[in-house]
Scaffold this active site. Structure first.
Site, PDB file in Angstrom:
ATOM      1  N   SER A  21       0.840  -1.195   0.000  1.00  0.00           N
ATOM      2  CA  SER A  21       0.000   0.000   0.000  1.00  0.00           C
ATOM      3  C   SER A  21       0.875   1.245   0.000  1.00  0.00           C
ATOM      4  CB  SER A  21      -0.936  -0.034   1.212  1.00  0.00           C
ATOM      5  OG  SER A  21      -1.956   0.935   1.090  1.00  0.00           O
ATOM      6  N   ASN A  22       0.325   2.384   0.320  1.00  0.00           N
ATOM      7  CA  ASN A  22       1.102   3.632   0.353  1.00  0.00           C
ATOM      8  C   ASN A  22       0.555   4.545   1.446  1.00  0.00           C
ATOM      9  OD1 ASN A  22      -1.030   5.419  -0.835  1.00  0.00           O
ATOM     10  ND2 ASN A  22      -0.802   3.994  -2.534  1.00  0.00           N
ATOM     11  N   ARG A  23       1.161   5.729   1.572  1.00  0.00           N
ATOM     12  CA  ARG A  23       0.862   6.610   2.701  1.00  0.00           C
ATOM     13  C   ARG A  23      -0.354   7.505   2.521  1.00  0.00           C
ATOM     14  NH1 ARG A  23       5.063   7.266   6.140  1.00  0.00           N
ATOM     15  NH2 ARG A  23       7.081   6.445   5.518  1.00  0.00           N
TER      16      ARG A  23
END
Ligand code: C5P
Length: 222
Positions: A21-23
């Protein structure tokens, strides 16, 4: 008008307990959804997993992986006047999803990644598109140049570009807005809530200019 907004990250599963995933916090997309509701528009918010409460008056669709977001967007896009794809969709996903938790072993582990489907690009390619298509571009360098390229490559009407280091998790952002006809506007650093109101105004004005009341195109697309 009917607004469709995507927000947040996606989670690409590796096994039942792990994902890529990412931030992305989802704050920009949620602020746009709220601002559109406040301006009297109908909103459908399609969101990846975030720690925010969806606006009460929005139709809310919760998704996790990019394939789910792809399907949800395609289910609703044709009933929308403005589609704003603000989500930070993962660019890659695991080639194989293990049905059981992958065990730790000695040595390295390689994961094969394959590209996810690009939702924005798929909408841009649609024939006889009857909605305004807005993409976001989060870049860490050459923000403007990359955004111009993205606008053309993904066949959007508008690209909203921001510096990923500033925009991803924080409450503030700074935007460059690029239009299909090469017009450019900058909005200097402000809270995402203030920016969202500006953006909704710009999108609805642009959509009104582009479509007549029957939702039929009145200006030529280049
Ligand atoms: O190419 P890049 O990922 O930087 O483009 C960002 C824009 O494309 C955003 O509007 C994002 O929501 C959209 N996107 C998408 N599907 C993907 C990747 C990006 O809709 N798989």
């Amino acid at each position: 008008m009917r607004f469709l907004v995507t927000a947040g990250p996606t989670r690409e599963p590796i096994d039942p307990v792990r994902y890529i995933s990412n931030r992305s916090s989802g704050k920009m997309g949620y602020a746009i959804a709220e601002a559109a509701l406040e301006a009297g528009h109908e909103v459908i918010l399609i969101s990846g997993p975030v720690k925010l409460d969806p606006p009460r008056d929005a139709k809310f669709v919760s998704v996790s992986a990019s394939d789910e977001m792809f399907d949800a967007v395609h289910r609703h896009a044709d009933q929308s006047d403005v589609c704003i794809l603000c989500a930070a969709v993962a660019d890659y996903k695991s080639a194989k999803v293990s049905p059981v938790k992958i065990k730790k072993r000695a040595g390295n582990l390689s994961l094969e990644l394959v590209p996810t489907r690009d939702i924005l690009d798929s909408l841009g390619r649609g024939q006889n598109r009857r909605f305004l298509l807005v993409g976001f571009a989060a870049e860490t360098n050459d923000v403007e140049e990359n955004a111009v390229q993205k606008l053309r490559a993904k066949n959007c009407d508008i690209i909203v570009a921001n510096d990923a280091r500033l925009g991803m998790e924080g409450d503030e952002n700074e935007l460059i807005i690029l239009f299909r006809d090469s017009e450019m506007r900058k909005i200097s650093r402000a809270s995402k809530k203030i920016l969202a109101h500006e953006l909704v105004k710009i999108f609805s004005e642009f959509a009104t200019k582009t479509f007549d009341k029957k939702n039929v195109m009145i200006t030529e697309r280049n």
